[in-house]
Design a protein around this motif. Sequence first.
Motif, PDB file in Angstrom:
ATOM      1  N   LEU A 254      47.073  34.546  61.401  1.00  0.00           N
ATOM      2  CA  LEU A 254      47.517  34.201  62.743  1.00  0.00           C
ATOM      3  C   LEU A 254      48.267  32.867  62.736  1.00  0.00           C
ATOM      4  O   LEU A 254      49.267  32.692  63.432  1.00  0.00           O
ATOM      5  N   VAL A 255      47.770  31.929  61.949  1.00  0.00           N
ATOM      6  CA  VAL A 255      48.401  30.608  61.861  1.00  0.00           C
ATOM      7  C   VAL A 255      49.533  30.638  60.838  1.00  0.00           C
ATOM      8  O   VAL A 255      50.675  30.312  61.162  1.00  0.00           O
ATOM      9  N   ALA A 256      49.231  31.018  59.632  1.00  0.00           N
ATOM     10  CA  ALA A 256      50.245  31.123  58.582  1.00  0.00           C
ATOM     11  C   ALA A 256      49.660  31.803  57.354  1.00  0.00           C
ATOM     12  O   ALA A 256      48.461  31.737  57.106  1.00  0.00           O
ATOM     13  N   PRO A 258      49.606  32.232  53.088  1.00  0.00           N
ATOM     14  CA  PRO A 258      49.831  31.319  51.957  1.00  0.00           C
ATOM     15  C   PRO A 258      51.312  31.341  51.579  1.00  0.00           C
ATOM     16  O   PRO A 258      51.948  32.394  51.651  1.00  0.00           O
ATOM     17  N   MET A 259      51.874  30.166  51.217  1.00  0.00           N
ATOM     18  CA  MET A 259      53.306  30.108  50.888  1.00  0.00           C
ATOM     19  C   MET A 259      53.553  29.035  49.823  1.00  0.00           C
ATOM     20  O   MET A 259      52.745  28.136  49.636  1.00  0.00           O
ATOM     21  N   PRO A 260      54.705  29.128  49.163  1.00  0.00           N
ATOM     22  CA  PRO A 260      55.047  28.121  48.158  1.00  0.00           C
ATOM     23  C   PRO A 260      55.218  26.752  48.821  1.00  0.00           C
ATOM     24  O   PRO A 260      55.453  26.671  50.035  1.00  0.00           O
ATOM     25  N   LEU A 261      55.143  25.697  48.017  1.00  0.00           N
ATOM     26  CA  LEU A 261      55.182  24.333  48.553  1.00  0.00           C
ATOM     27  C   LEU A 261      56.412  24.068  49.431  1.00  0.00           C
ATOM     28  O   LEU A 261      56.301  23.495  50.518  1.00  0.00           O
ATOM     29  N   GLY A 262      57.588  24.517  48.970  1.00  0.00           N
ATOM     30  CA  GLY A 262      58.825  24.282  49.729  1.00  0.00           C
ATOM     31  C   GLY A 262      58.775  24.912  51.119  1.00  0.00           C
ATOM     32  O   GLY A 262      59.136  24.287  52.116  1.00  0.00           O
ATOM     33  N   LYS A 263      58.297  26.164  51.170  1.00  0.00           N
ATOM     34  CA  LYS A 263      58.151  26.880  52.447  1.00  0.00           C
ATOM     35  C   LYS A 263      57.164  26.156  53.357  1.00  0.00           C
ATOM     36  O   LYS A 263      57.380  26.043  54.565  1.00  0.00           O
ATOM     37  N   LEU A 264      56.086  25.669  52.756  1.00  0.00           N
ATOM     38  CA  LEU A 264      55.070  24.961  53.534  1.00  0.00           C
ATOM     39  C   LEU A 264      55.673  23.717  54.169  1.00  0.00           C
ATOM     40  O   LEU A 264      55.425  23.407  55.343  1.00  0.00           O
ATOM     41  N   GLN A 265      56.500  23.006  53.406  1.00  0.00           N
ATOM     42  CA  GLN A 265      57.126  21.802  53.944  1.00  0.00           C
ATOM     43  C   GLN A 265      58.041  22.137  55.118  1.00  0.00           C
ATOM     44  O   GLN A 265      58.051  21.430  56.122  1.00  0.00           O
ATOM     45  N   ASP A 266      58.782  23.252  55.007  1.00  0.00           N
ATOM     46  CA  ASP A 266      59.615  23.715  56.133  1.00  0.00           C
ATOM     47  C   ASP A 266      58.736  24.050  57.335  1.00  0.00           C
ATOM     48  O   ASP A 266      59.050  23.701  58.474  1.00  0.00           O
ATOM     49  N   TRP A 267      57.650  24.759  57.050  1.00  0.00           N
ATOM     50  CA  TRP A 267      56.732  25.178  58.129  1.00  0.00           C
ATOM     51  C   TRP A 267      56.185  23.944  58.853  1.00  0.00           C
ATOM     52  O   TRP A 267      56.140  23.897  60.078  1.00  0.00           O
ATOM     53  N   LEU A 268      55.780  22.934  58.078  1.00  0.00           N
ATOM     54  CA  LEU A 268      55.223  21.716  58.669  1.00  0.00           C
ATOM     55  C   LEU A 268      56.279  20.978  59.487  1.00  0.00           C
ATOM     56  O   LEU A 268      56.011  20.485  60.586  1.00  0.00           O
TER      57      LEU A 268
END
Length: 273
Positions: A254-256, A258-268
């Motif tokens: 629902l929140v997110a 698991p994703m690679p570090l780069g994707k996570l940084q975009d998400w944040l």
Amino acid sequence: AKRSGRARSVVYANALGAASRRMHTVEQALREGLGQGQFELHFQPKVDARTLLPLGVEALMRWEHPQLGSISPGEFIPAAERCGLIHELGALALQQACLAVRQLPGLSVAVNVSPLQLMEPGFVASVEHVLVQTSVAPSLLHLEVTESLMLEDAQSALKRLHALRELGLQVALDDFGTGFSSLAYLRAFPFHTLKIDRSFVRSLTEHADARAIVNTIVQMAGVLGMRTVAEGVETDRELAVIRAIRCDEVQGYLVARPMPLGKLQDWLAGRPI
Ligand code: C2E
Ligand code: CA
Ligand code: CA
Ligand code: CA
């Protein structure tokens, strides 16, 4: 009947043969894959249940094999435990997680640790080493362990957990509710956080008894001074119940994912503060 019985046992034997061949293939490939850098951590956010602000991430190992394709941790973690490569794989996870901490200001990174790894004599020293080497504050590295740990050698497990806490790490009890942990263990072990297994979360919206159990778990954790995380939250309805029973943190699709570090940084970066 006799014939079909035999036919069935042949099918069964073939299936067993295929399963053990696959196991062998995976174990061989693990050795190679570790040498060739085929393993990479992905990260799934954990957010405050009320504000939905990100508090940290859980690191989950991913394996993309050039021929076999992607292999799930549900398959390769047990394989690595069987063939002794879990120590190397675990060290890699800790190393990658610490490097990620440095790219994620203000967020903790939680690493899953196999009981075999934690019970290895040099484990605490190796954690300290990687923290120093990457200059990461111990408070930003969290470890997640499962209940099976306490059943094996409770005394040594307890010593390890205390040593890790001395270092300044937080340790979470993972998959809570799926094993056999007793209240006595919960009181004796220095867990910072209880992660409520997603099987409970799933039944929350359907069954009043599940809701009562999780409610009790959350209250008990509060009394023992532990935080609670609801795992595998997939729907708004589940989130609503989780909030109603005052669970501290939420993790799930629902929140997110698991994703690679780069994707996570975009998400944040794409989220309002
Ligand atoms: P876990 O520690 O309980 O991790 C949570 C699992 O639930 C992850 O599966 C995650 O992708 C999945 N998940 C998260 N949110 C949802 C959701 O909303 N719905 C559903 N259906 N699933 C959700 P994953 O990544 O396949 O990992 C499976 C298990 O493998 C982990 O369970 C953990 O026990 C183990 N594992 C993964 N990475 C590592 C590692 O680096 N070291 C060790 N020792 N174990 C690992
Ligand atoms: Ca976990
Ligand atoms: Ca879990
Ligand atoms: Ca699990």
